[in-house]
Design an enzyme around this catalytic site. Structure first.
Site, PDB file in Angstrom:
ATOM      1  N   PRO A 227      89.812  67.207 -45.636  1.00  0.00           N
ATOM      2  CA  PRO A 227      88.399  67.547 -45.466  1.00  0.00           C
ATOM      3  C   PRO A 227      87.730  68.029 -46.751  1.00  0.00           C
ATOM      4  O   PRO A 227      86.509  67.914 -46.897  1.00  0.00           O
ATOM      5  CB  PRO A 227      88.413  68.664 -44.408  1.00  0.00           C
ATOM      6  CG  PRO A 227      89.821  69.012 -44.158  1.00  0.00           C
ATOM      7  CD  PRO A 227      90.700  67.958 -44.759  1.00  0.00           C
TER       8      PRO A 227
ATOM      9  N   ALA B  31      91.020  54.834 -49.864  1.00  0.00           N
ATOM     10  CA  ALA B  31      91.787  55.926 -49.254  1.00  0.00           C
ATOM     11  C   ALA B  31      92.610  55.416 -48.081  1.00  0.00           C
ATOM     12  O   ALA B  31      93.828  55.634 -48.008  1.00  0.00           O
ATOM     13  CB  ALA B  31      90.836  57.033 -48.793  1.00  0.00           C
TER      14      ALA B  31
ATOM     15  N   GLU C  85      81.230  55.826 -49.183  1.00  0.00           N
ATOM     16  CA  GLU C  85      79.933  55.163 -49.326  1.00  0.00           C
ATOM     17  C   GLU C  85      79.055  55.332 -48.093  1.00  0.00           C
ATOM     18  O   GLU C  85      77.839  55.150 -48.163  1.00  0.00           O
ATOM     19  CB  GLU C  85      80.136  53.694 -49.685  1.00  0.00           C
ATOM     20  CG  GLU C  85      80.759  53.570 -51.064  1.00  0.00           C
ATOM     21  CD  GLU C  85      81.014  52.137 -51.489  1.00  0.00           C
ATOM     22  OE1 GLU C  85      80.882  51.856 -52.684  1.00  0.00           O
ATOM     23  OE2 GLU C  85      81.341  51.302 -50.644  1.00  0.00           O
TER      24      GLU C  85
ATOM     25  N   LEU D  97      91.437  62.588 -43.900  1.00  0.00           N
ATOM     26  CA  LEU D  97      92.761  62.830 -44.468  1.00  0.00           C
ATOM     27  C   LEU D  97      92.813  64.161 -45.205  1.00  0.00           C
ATOM     28  O   LEU D  97      93.863  64.812 -45.249  1.00  0.00           O
ATOM     29  CB  LEU D  97      93.140  61.688 -45.414  1.00  0.00           C
ATOM     30  CG  LEU D  97      93.119  60.295 -44.756  1.00  0.00           C
ATOM     31  CD1 LEU D  97      93.361  59.209 -45.787  1.00  0.00           C
ATOM     32  CD2 LEU D  97      94.149  60.214 -43.625  1.00  0.00           C
TER      33      LEU D  97
ATOM     34  N   VAL E 171      85.075  56.575 -46.030  1.00  0.00           N
ATOM     35  CA  VAL E 171      84.070  57.615 -45.822  1.00  0.00           C
ATOM     36  C   VAL E 171      83.088  57.736 -46.979  1.00  0.00           C
ATOM     37  O   VAL E 171      81.938  58.104 -46.789  1.00  0.00           O
ATOM     38  CB  VAL E 171      84.728  58.981 -45.531  1.00  0.00           C
ATOM     39  CG1 VAL E 171      85.443  59.529 -46.763  1.00  0.00           C
ATOM     40  CG2 VAL E 171      83.721  59.989 -45.022  1.00  0.00           C
TER      41      VAL E 171
ATOM     42  N   THR F 286      88.069  60.753 -57.022  1.00  0.00           N
ATOM     43  CA  THR F 286      87.843  60.779 -55.584  1.00  0.00           C
ATOM     44  C   THR F 286      88.860  61.596 -54.808  1.00  0.00           C
ATOM     45  O   THR F 286      88.570  62.037 -53.704  1.00  0.00           O
ATOM     46  CB  THR F 286      87.897  59.338 -55.066  1.00  0.00           C
ATOM     47  OG1 THR F 286      88.988  58.674 -55.717  1.00  0.00           O
ATOM     48  CG2 THR F 286      86.626  58.587 -55.387  1.00  0.00           C
TER      49      THR F 286
HETATM   50 MO1  MOS Z   1      81.831  50.711 -54.778  1.00  0.00          MO
HETATM   51  S1  MOS Z   1      80.128  49.845 -55.507  1.00  0.00           S
HETATM   52  O1  MOS Z   1      82.231  49.474 -53.660  1.00  0.00           O
HETATM   53  O2  MOS Z   1      82.859  50.861 -56.177  1.00  0.00           O
END
Ligand code: MOS
Length: 729
Positions: free
Chosen positions: A617, A510, A690, A615, A688, A468
């Site tokens: 882009p 994050a 989900e 934080l 951001v 991520t």
């Molecule tokens: Mo997400 S399903 O909250 O890792």
């Protein structure tokens, strides 16, 4: 450090490093194959054995007998361990299924044995020779056969505000429809994998996990040992999507096998075991009732959701988005879970919001049509500054701005007001919109920072990076706080010997983990001021120096006699300023439907996200693009097929569980409003990731309807569901 609301000015506001599109710090390691995933941890514990799990061949039933003789005598096999010989194993706090069945099989491919050998091939051969006799018992495997609890689960109490029945009956314009979402699989690239070793009573695991501290908690319970005697190391994770929230059978079986053999054991769940052995997003059936006045103002909102799970398992909380998204005086929400003997249903990719919006946001499209009102306008008319369920004001709510910005940028005015109006060659072309809402939650998080003698900074926290960008934004935060370049900061993550952070779940990682880093850096700033005799209220940190009233001291000089260490965490007030904390967005989609074959091509997608300060882009955009892609998967492809006799998901590999690829979407765009949320955290950021999936599938389904008039209320929207709606060629 306690987080005081509102945040006020702080060093992050300088935005010298934070807020910039820095490349991922872990990028070069990953492309060079130097980022070690759990299964690649060869050197950490020498003399490793290989474990292979044997999955149950029935969906529900009793184990009559396990014959391990042939397996035990296979070449290289060191041990064959069953539930009977493994010793007592409890379950953790998050999952209800056992990692290893003893007498009763709870679900298909639940582990019934683990075979340990000197090589992977030998372990596989041994596993193939384990003979299990079952007494297969009838189970409930299909949602319509589940017997639903009469009561709401504790986590999702019934909501009754006003008088829904009367409000709905009195509404002149109504929608009342059933929507279905299928079982879905996380299908992450990296399989669940663990290397486990024991040193006396102490257990060490290199594993793939989203929340390290949950792993400690659950392993301690499963093995009845103190958390202090466990160490988890998880520096790189190849995707989780909720499916690696805490430890699963790979970790438990590797630890069992390592204890039994007195040697380190490496175990990955083979691809075909992932789907049925681990967890999935459970299928839902949802009834949505919307009642509006002739101007499109919602009077009554009813949302009921049914899902199944193993006994004690959680419900899919699809009504969550509906509690807070739209105004409406009369409200009714119901969440019910029934018993199913399928593999366990659990968190996946915005649980609650993602499946809930798949239903609600088609219903809104249907309501707009009945009102002969533009779908964007309908949503704007039902905006609300106050959470209609809790009565709290929203910390921030830029929903209307997301809708308006998106409509303008996407060319919404080109949308045909009825299906079938826009034709290009053999294609019907349609535009669809859907709202996005997802909780902006936070978890207390801590970090340790070390100013090293060379003036560089080391950050240590048990936060995870599941692909991520955690490494990067934590590094950016520390660099900003100490006035250093990002190249002077090293970040180490995913080790339980580091201070405890939020981990990665529910788009809270994050904001929470950078706030923990902020707190530790704030303490380090104070220590450095004390060392330099500077006034912490006035001191500034820039260019690797502490600056106080014109006096400049190099940080390197302050650490010349030895590194300076600070450890602290951020503590959030549970009431969080008495505000409702949600992120908002709007998703737009352009779909083409071949008027002869019914084939769908999604040509354009746009997400407009209001998720606080962005934080980074670049990493945030990647998150949202990935989430939109998964939303497209939910709309058009992803579906686990249940075998109703044997009780398993049949398509349990990446060949038959279809997910989108690059070629499936021609153009994706993300716009961030990039505003500040002073009540969210010292970073003034929100979650951001989900938000990026919540609503997407409905936007796709609505675009398909707008293109060709196929209103499909059962996901995924496949060709065979579209074809009956098409005019004969
Ligand atoms: Mo997400 S399903 O909250 O890792």
């Amino acid at each position: 450090m306690k987080f005081e609301y509102p945040a006020g000015d702080n060093p992050i506001d300088r935005l010298e490093v934070v807020g910039r599109p820095s490349d991922r710090l872990d990028g070069p390691l990953k492309v060079a194959g130097q980022a070690r995933y759990a299964y690649e941890q060869h050197e950490v514990a020498p003399n490793q054995l290989y474990g292979v799990a044997v999955g149950a061949a029935v969906g529900y039933g009793r184990i009559l007998d396990i014959d391990t003789r042939q397996a035990s005598s296979a070449p290289g096999v060191e041990a064959v361990i069953t539930g009977r010989s493994a010793g007592q194993l409890d379950i953790g706090d998050f999952y209800v299924a056992s990692a290893l069945a003893v007498d009763q099989v709870e679900h298909y491919h639940q582990a019934v044995a683990v075979v340990v050998a000197g090589s992977l091939e030998q372990a596989r051969e041994g596993a193939a020779r384990v003979r299990v006799r079952y007494d297969r018992q009838p189970g409930a495997f299909v949602l319509k056969d589940a017997v639903f609890a009469a009561e709401a689960p504790e986590t999702s109490p019934d909501i009754d505000i006003g008088d829904f029945a009367r409000g709905f009956a009195d509404s002149p314009v109504r929608v009342d429809e059933i929507y279905e979402t299928p079982d879905q699989s996380h299908a992450m690239m990296e399989p669940h994998a663990t290397v486990a070793t024991w040193s006396g009573n102490r257990l060490i695991l290199w594993t793939s996990i989203q929340i390290v501290s949950w792993g400690l908690r659950d392993l301690a319970k499963i093995f009845a040992i103190p958390q202090e005697d466990i160490r988890i190391v998880s520096p790189y994770i190849g995707g989780g999507f909720g499916g690696k929230a805490t430890v699963l059978s790979d970790a438990v079986l590797a630890a069992v096998a390592a204890r039994h053999c007195g040697r380190p054991v490496k175990l990955a769940l083979e691809r075909h075991l992932q789907v049925n052995n681990t967890t999935h997003r459970p299928a839902t059936r949802q009834r949505v009732r919307l009642g509006a006045d002739r101007d499109g103002r919602l009077q009554a909102i009813g949302h009921e959701t049914w899902s199944g799970n193993l006994p004690g398992g959680a419900a899919e909380r699809s009504t969550i988005p509906t509690t807070s998204l739209y105004a409406g005086a009369h409200r009714m929400m119901r969440t019910r879970v029934g018993r199913l003997d399928l593999p366990e249903g659990n968190a996946m990719r915005a649980p609650g919001e993602a499946p809930g919006l798949m239903a609600l946001e088609i219903a809104m499209d249907e309501l707009a049509e009945r009102l002969e009102l533009d779908p964007v306008e309908l949503r704007l008319r039902n905006d609300t500054p106050v959470d209609p369920t809790s009565g709290k004001r929203f910390g921030t709510r830029r929903f209307a701005e997301c809708l308006r910005t998106g409509a303008e940028r996407f060319g919404w005015h080109k949308r045909g007001t009825r299906p079938g109006l826009v034709v290009d060659g053999d294609d019907f072309v349609g535009l669809g919109v859907a709202a996005a809402i997802r909780g902006n939650n936070v978890t207390n998080s801590a970090a340790r920072v070390r100013l090293r003698r060379d003036g560089s900074l080391l950050v240590e926290t048990d936060m995870t990076d599941i692909g991520t960008g955690s490494y990067t934004i934590i590094g950016q935060t520390a660099a900003e706080m100490l006035g250093l370049g990002l190249d002077r900061v090293e970040v180490r993550l995913g080790d339980s010997s580091f201070p405890r952070a939020s981990g990665s779940l529910g788009q809270r990682g994050a904001n929470s983990s950078t706030s923990g880093t902020y707190a530790a850096c704030q303490m380090l700033r104070e220590k450095l001021c004390a060392a330099a005799g500077a006034d912490p209220a006035r001191a500034d940190f820039a260019d690797g120096q502490l600056i106080d009233r014109g006096r400049r001291v190099a940080l390197r000089d302050l650490a010349a006699d030895g590194e300076i260490v600070a450890e602290d965490g951020i503590e959030f007030d549970p009431a969080r300023g008495g505000l409702a904390h949600q992120t908002f967005g709007a998703h737009f989609c352009e779909a083409r439907v071949d008027r002869i074959t019914g084939e769908v091509r999604v040509t354009r997608m746009l997400a407009v996200c209001a998720a606080g300060r962005i934080l980074n882009p670049k990493t945030a955009r990647s998150q949202v693009i990935g989430a939109m892609t998964m939303g497209l998967g939910a709309a058009l492809m992803e579906s686990l097929a249940v075998d109703p006799r044997l009780g398993l998901f049949v398509n349990h590999d990446l060949a038959s569980y279809e997910v989108p690829v690059h070629a499936d979407i021609l153009e994706q765009e993300v716009i961030f409003l990039d505003h500040l949320d002073e009540h969210s955290s010292p970073m003034k950021a929100q979650g951001v990731s989900e938000l990026g999936i919540s609503g997407v599938a409905a936007a796709v389904a609505n675009a398909i309807y707008n293109a060709c008039g196929a209103r499909v209320r059962s996901y995924p929207v496949t060709i065979e569901k579209i074809l009956p709606h098409l005019p004969l060629a």
